[in-house]
Scaffold this motif. Sequence first.
Motif, PDB file in Angstrom:
ATOM      1  N   ASP A  76      67.261  58.582  61.017  1.00 25.58           N
ATOM      2  CA  ASP A  76      67.357  60.120  60.571  1.00 25.58           C
ATOM      3  C   ASP A  76      66.326  60.919  61.514  1.00 25.58           C
ATOM      4  O   ASP A  76      65.196  60.713  61.989  1.00 25.58           O
ATOM      5  CB  ASP A  76      66.282  60.445  59.049  1.00 25.58           C
ATOM      6  CG  ASP A  76      66.571  61.876  58.754  1.00 25.58           C
ATOM      7  OD1 ASP A  76      65.352  62.471  58.769  1.00 25.58           O
ATOM      8  OD2 ASP A  76      67.523  62.293  58.223  1.00 25.58           O
ATOM      9  N   LYS A  77      67.018  61.730  62.266  1.00 29.41           N
ATOM     10  CA  LYS A  77      66.625  62.725  63.310  1.00 29.41           C
ATOM     11  C   LYS A  77      65.229  63.217  63.181  1.00 29.41           C
ATOM     12  O   LYS A  77      64.249  63.310  63.860  1.00 29.41           O
ATOM     13  CB  LYS A  77      67.599  63.159  64.041  1.00 29.41           C
ATOM     14  CG  LYS A  77      67.289  63.522  65.698  1.00 29.41           C
ATOM     15  CD  LYS A  77      68.525  63.998  66.346  1.00 29.41           C
ATOM     16  CE  LYS A  77      68.098  64.263  67.957  1.00 29.41           C
ATOM     17  NZ  LYS A  77      69.314  64.497  68.494  1.00 29.41           N
ATOM     18  N   ALA A  78      65.264  64.013  62.030  1.00 32.56           N
ATOM     19  CA  ALA A  78      64.214  65.040  61.920  1.00 32.56           C
ATOM     20  C   ALA A  78      62.931  64.296  61.551  1.00 32.56           C
ATOM     21  O   ALA A  78      61.855  64.565  62.064  1.00 32.56           O
ATOM     22  CB  ALA A  78      64.756  65.953  60.629  1.00 32.56           C
ATOM     23  N   THR A  79      62.945  63.245  60.695  1.00 31.64           N
ATOM     24  CA  THR A  79      61.797  62.535  60.081  1.00 31.64           C
ATOM     25  C   THR A  79      61.553  61.342  61.226  1.00 31.64           C
ATOM     26  O   THR A  79      60.398  60.845  60.945  1.00 31.64           O
ATOM     27  CB  THR A  79      62.017  61.802  58.719  1.00 31.64           C
ATOM     28  OG1 THR A  79      63.080  61.293  58.589  1.00 31.64           O
ATOM     29  CG2 THR A  79      62.209  63.213  57.785  1.00 31.64           C
ATOM     30  N   GLY A  80      62.392  60.748  61.784  1.00 32.72           N
ATOM     31  CA  GLY A  80      62.329  59.713  62.681  1.00 32.72           C
ATOM     32  C   GLY A  80      62.394  58.316  61.861  1.00 32.72           C
ATOM     33  O   GLY A  80      61.996  57.120  62.415  1.00 32.72           O
ATOM     34  N   THR A  81      62.776  58.194  60.480  1.00 29.45           N
ATOM     35  CA  THR A  81      62.767  57.062  59.575  1.00 29.45           C
ATOM     36  C   THR A  81      63.987  56.306  60.138  1.00 29.45           C
ATOM     37  O   THR A  81      64.823  56.741  60.096  1.00 29.45           O
ATOM     38  CB  THR A  81      63.008  57.906  58.185  1.00 29.45           C
ATOM     39  OG1 THR A  81      61.869  58.790  57.855  1.00 29.45           O
ATOM     40  CG2 THR A  81      62.981  56.425  57.195  1.00 29.45           C
ATOM     41  N   LEU A  82      63.856  55.150  60.214  1.00 28.21           N
ATOM     42  CA  LEU A  82      64.770  54.020  60.249  1.00 28.21           C
ATOM     43  C   LEU A  82      65.438  53.661  58.856  1.00 28.21           C
ATOM     44  O   LEU A  82      64.785  53.011  58.245  1.00 28.21           O
ATOM     45  CB  LEU A  82      64.045  52.835  61.119  1.00 28.21           C
ATOM     46  CG  LEU A  82      65.292  51.661  61.156  1.00 28.21           C
ATOM     47  CD1 LEU A  82      66.304  52.046  62.539  1.00 28.21           C
ATOM     48  CD2 LEU A  82      64.449  50.376  61.710  1.00 28.21           C
ATOM     49  N   ARG A 124      72.088  67.704  58.041  1.00 22.15           N
ATOM     50  CA  ARG A 124      71.049  66.799  58.664  1.00 22.15           C
ATOM     51  C   ARG A 124      71.933  66.366  59.968  1.00 22.15           C
ATOM     52  O   ARG A 124      73.017  66.141  59.923  1.00 22.15           O
ATOM     53  CB  ARG A 124      70.470  65.966  57.895  1.00 22.15           C
ATOM     54  CG  ARG A 124      69.651  66.632  56.645  1.00 22.15           C
ATOM     55  CD  ARG A 124      69.277  65.389  55.701  1.00 22.15           C
ATOM     56  NE  ARG A 124      67.861  65.078  56.685  1.00 22.15           N
ATOM     57  CZ  ARG A 124      66.745  65.493  56.671  1.00 22.15           C
ATOM     58  NH1 ARG A 124      66.514  66.676  56.048  1.00 22.15           N
ATOM     59  NH2 ARG A 124      65.635  64.799  57.231  1.00 22.15           N
ATOM     60  N   GLU A 125      71.165  65.622  60.877  1.00 24.04           N
ATOM     61  CA  GLU A 125      71.622  65.094  62.141  1.00 24.04           C
ATOM     62  C   GLU A 125      70.897  63.740  61.989  1.00 24.04           C
ATOM     63  O   GLU A 125      69.670  63.347  61.841  1.00 24.04           O
ATOM     64  CB  GLU A 125      71.306  65.788  63.316  1.00 24.04           C
ATOM     65  CG  GLU A 125      71.878  65.020  64.323  1.00 24.04           C
ATOM     66  CD  GLU A 125      71.554  65.940  65.701  1.00 24.04           C
ATOM     67  OE1 GLU A 125      71.388  65.111  66.950  1.00 24.04           O
ATOM     68  OE2 GLU A 125      71.869  67.052  65.712  1.00 24.04           O
ATOM     69  N   TRP A 126      71.837  62.520  62.229  1.00 21.97           N
ATOM     70  CA  TRP A 126      71.239  61.181  62.369  1.00 21.97           C
ATOM     71  C   TRP A 126      71.408  60.798  63.786  1.00 21.97           C
ATOM     72  O   TRP A 126      72.248  61.476  64.546  1.00 21.97           O
ATOM     73  CB  TRP A 126      72.158  60.344  61.493  1.00 21.97           C
ATOM     74  CG  TRP A 126      72.009  60.319  60.015  1.00 21.97           C
ATOM     75  CD1 TRP A 126      71.015  60.924  59.416  1.00 21.97           C
ATOM     76  CD2 TRP A 126      72.590  59.667  58.992  1.00 21.97           C
ATOM     77  NE1 TRP A 126      70.976  60.738  58.053  1.00 21.97           N
ATOM     78  CE2 TRP A 126      72.043  59.939  58.000  1.00 21.97           C
ATOM     79  CE3 TRP A 126      73.774  58.774  59.162  1.00 21.97           C
ATOM     80  CZ2 TRP A 126      72.577  59.305  56.596  1.00 21.97           C
ATOM     81  CZ3 TRP A 126      74.249  58.276  57.793  1.00 21.97           C
ATOM     82  CH2 TRP A 126      73.626  58.515  56.609  1.00 21.97           C
ATOM     83  N   GLU A 127      70.961  59.832  64.340  1.00 20.96           N
ATOM     84  CA  GLU A 127      70.958  59.013  65.573  1.00 20.96           C
ATOM     85  C   GLU A 127      71.510  57.836  65.111  1.00 20.96           C
ATOM     86  O   GLU A 127      70.933  56.982  64.502  1.00 20.96           O
ATOM     87  CB  GLU A 127      69.583  59.075  66.394  1.00 20.96           C
ATOM     88  CG  GLU A 127      69.838  58.564  67.512  1.00 20.96           C
ATOM     89  CD  GLU A 127      70.469  59.804  68.648  1.00 20.96           C
ATOM     90  OE1 GLU A 127      70.913  59.508  69.537  1.00 20.96           O
ATOM     91  OE2 GLU A 127      70.308  60.941  68.007  1.00 20.96           O
ATOM     92  N   VAL A 128      72.911  57.465  65.453  1.00 18.84           N
ATOM     93  CA  VAL A 128      73.640  56.345  65.198  1.00 18.84           C
ATOM     94  C   VAL A 128      73.480  55.493  66.561  1.00 18.84           C
ATOM     95  O   VAL A 128      74.152  56.053  67.532  1.00 18.84           O
ATOM     96  CB  VAL A 128      74.897  56.669  64.673  1.00 18.84           C
ATOM     97  CG1 VAL A 128      75.586  55.209  64.407  1.00 18.84           C
ATOM     98  CG2 VAL A 128      74.672  57.183  63.323  1.00 18.84           C
ATOM     99  N   GLY A 129      73.128  53.975  66.537  1.00 20.41           N
ATOM    100  CA  GLY A 129      73.263  53.325  67.660  1.00 20.41           C
ATOM    101  C   GLY A 129      74.395  52.296  67.463  1.00 20.41           C
ATOM    102  O   GLY A 129      74.370  51.605  66.304  1.00 20.41           O
ATOM    103  N   LEU A 130      75.258  52.130  68.190  1.00 19.67           N
ATOM    104  CA  LEU A 130      76.550  50.964  68.058  1.00 19.67           C
ATOM    105  C   LEU A 130      76.486  50.348  69.157  1.00 19.67           C
ATOM    106  O   LEU A 130      76.129  50.599  70.463  1.00 19.67           O
ATOM    107  CB  LEU A 130      77.861  51.987  67.999  1.00 19.67           C
ATOM    108  CG  LEU A 130      77.740  52.867  66.796  1.00 19.67           C
ATOM    109  CD1 LEU A 130      79.072  53.780  66.812  1.00 19.67           C
ATOM    110  CD2 LEU A 130      77.567  52.340  65.340  1.00 19.67           C
ATOM    111  N   ALA A 131      77.261  48.971  68.932  1.00 21.16           N
ATOM    112  CA  ALA A 131      77.197  48.113  69.940  1.00 21.16           C
ATOM    113  C   ALA A 131      78.317  47.177  69.425  1.00 21.16           C
ATOM    114  O   ALA A 131      78.406  46.801  68.282  1.00 21.16           O
ATOM    115  CB  ALA A 131      75.931  47.196  70.240  1.00 21.16           C
ATOM    116  N   PHE A 132      79.174  46.540  70.196  1.00 22.60           N
ATOM    117  CA  PHE A 132      80.190  45.530  69.917  1.00 22.60           C
ATOM    118  C   PHE A 132      79.693  44.067  69.733  1.00 22.60           C
ATOM    119  O   PHE A 132      78.583  43.952  70.492  1.00 22.60           O
ATOM    120  CB  PHE A 132      81.446  45.702  70.797  1.00 22.60           C
ATOM    121  CG  PHE A 132      82.410  46.637  70.587  1.00 22.60           C
ATOM    122  CD1 PHE A 132      83.117  47.107  69.748  1.00 22.60           C
ATOM    123  CD2 PHE A 132      82.416  47.603  71.747  1.00 22.60           C
ATOM    124  CE1 PHE A 132      83.938  48.030  69.514  1.00 22.60           C
ATOM    125  CE2 PHE A 132      83.299  48.896  71.595  1.00 22.60           C
ATOM    126  CZ  PHE A 132      84.130  48.979  70.647  1.00 22.60           C
TER     127      PHE A 132
END
Length: 516
Positions: free
Chosen positions: A235-241, A263-271
Motif C-alpha cells: 500500500d503506497k500511502a502507508t508503506g504496508t506490505l 488508493r494506489e498500490w505498488e505491485v511487484g511482478l516477476a515470471f
Amino acid sequence: MGTWARLAAGAAIIAGSMILAGGLEYVGQLKTRADLRAVADRIEQRIVSQTQVLASLRALLVADNLQYDLAQVRQYLALVSGDGLVSGMQGIGIAVRQESAKTEYALGRLREFYGASQRIWPETDQPERYPIVLLEPPDPRNRAAFGYDMYSEPVRRDAIDRAVRSGKSAATAPVKLMQEITPDKQVGFLIYTPVRLGGEGKAYGVVYAPYRVGDFMREVLSKPTDLGVAVRVTDKATGTLMLDADPHFRAALESFPIHVADREWEVGLAFRERPSPWRGSLAVIAAGLLVAYLTHRLLLQKERRMEAERSALHEREKAAELRALLLDESRHRLKNVIARMSAIARMSARQTGSKEEFEAALQRQLIALAAAQSVLDTGKTNGASLRDLILAELSSIGGRQDHVTLEGPHARLTENEAQAVGLVIHELLTNALKYGALSLNPSGSLHIRWTCADRLTVEWLEEGVFTFNEEAAGFGTKLLDTVIVRQLRGEYRREVGSGLFRQTIAWKPASPQASG
C-alpha cells in the motif's frame, strides 16, 4: 588468410558477438517488462470491473426505492457470478447508516435476513454507526461479520467518510477483516460505494466488498490459467506490505503502480520461469568464439545458430502478443457485459412505474440477452446465425408456435448485433404472445422474413390480428428506437392494417452477408 588476419577477424567477430548479445539482452528485458505491465493491467481491470458491480447493485437498490429483500440481492449476485465478475471477492454486502442511539431499523433488517439471534456490535463512541445488515454468501467467514459496525474502527471509518463525501467508491488502507477466523491469516481491504436516495439526499449507507489480498491475487493470476507470475503488494500511502513474494524471485521483481478505487498500490511482478543458462546472448557469444577459432565450416554453424536464435525470439514475441490480445479481449468483454446490464436496468426503470413492472421488464430483457449469449457461446467468437437466434427466442417464450414461419437466407450477426437483435425479437415475440398473432386468436399467424443485400432487412408480419395494444406498442417502439436506431444505426417502420400488423427493421450489417 594469414595468422594476424585470422586473429583480427576473430577479434572482430568476438566484439560483434558481445555487442549483439548485449542488444538481445536489452530487447529481452524490455519485452519482459511489457508482458508484466499487461499482467498489472489485468489486476487493475479486475478491481475496476468489480467496483462497477458494486455501482450496479447501488443502482438496483435506488431504482427499487431501497425496498430490497435478500432474494432480490441473491438473484442479482447469481447473474454477475455466472460470468466470473465477482471472482476474488470475499463477498458483497450492505451496511446502513444509523444514529448510534437509534439502530432499530438496521437490527430489524439484519434479523429479517439472517435470524433473530443477530446483534449489532461493538459498542462505540461515535455519533453514527454503519452496521452490516446483509453480506453474501453467508459462509462461515462472512457470518462472523454479521452486524459488525464498520464505522467504529478508524481505518474503515476514514474510507466510509471519503466515499460519502465524494459520492464515489473508496478503498481502505490495509486492515484485518472480521472474517479472519482461521489460522490462515491474510491482510485485507474493503471497497465502499455510497448509497443515496435521490442523488443529493443524506447517505442511506454503503454497498461494499471485503477482500483477502492473497485470495484475490490467486484468483486473478491463476484462473482460468496460471500466468506463472510471482507477486508482491504494498500500500503506497502507508508503506504496508500486504502480500510478499517468494524470496527466490524478489530480486527480479518489476514494480508497477495500480489504482484501487481512490488508493494506489505498488505491485511487484516477476515470471517464475528460471532463465536458461543458454540464453540468446550467451549462445551468440559462444557462436562468436567458435567462429573466431574454427574453420569456414564452423562459420556456417554459427549462421545456423543465429538463425535459430532469431526464430526463438520471434516465437516469444508472438506468444507475448497473443497473451496481450487475450487480456485486452477479456477486459473488453467485461466492460461490455457491465455496460449492457447497466443500460438494460436504466431503460427498464425509466419505462416502468412500479417495482413489479420493473422486475418483469428487467427479467424479460435479461432472458433475451441470455438467449442471444447462448447462441453466441455455441458459435464461439464468430457471431451467431439470425435463424438460430430467432429459434432460440421462440424456444425461450413458450406459447403457441404452430403458426410461425421463418423464411430467409443465411445471415451471420456479430456479437453486438446478435445481442441487440435478440432483445428486439424477444420483445416482439412477447407482445405477439400477449396481444397479437400468437395469442389465443386461432386464426392468427406470424411470418418472419429477411433479406440480405447492402442492408439486412427483417420483415415481421402478424396476420389475423383484430386488436392493437397501444401501451405495448409504445414500449416496444422505445426499445426499438434505443437498440435499432441508436445502437445499430438502422431504421424501423410499423404498419397497422385491417387484420394485420407489419413491422420492418433494416440496418447495414457490420460484416458482409452471404445469401443463399
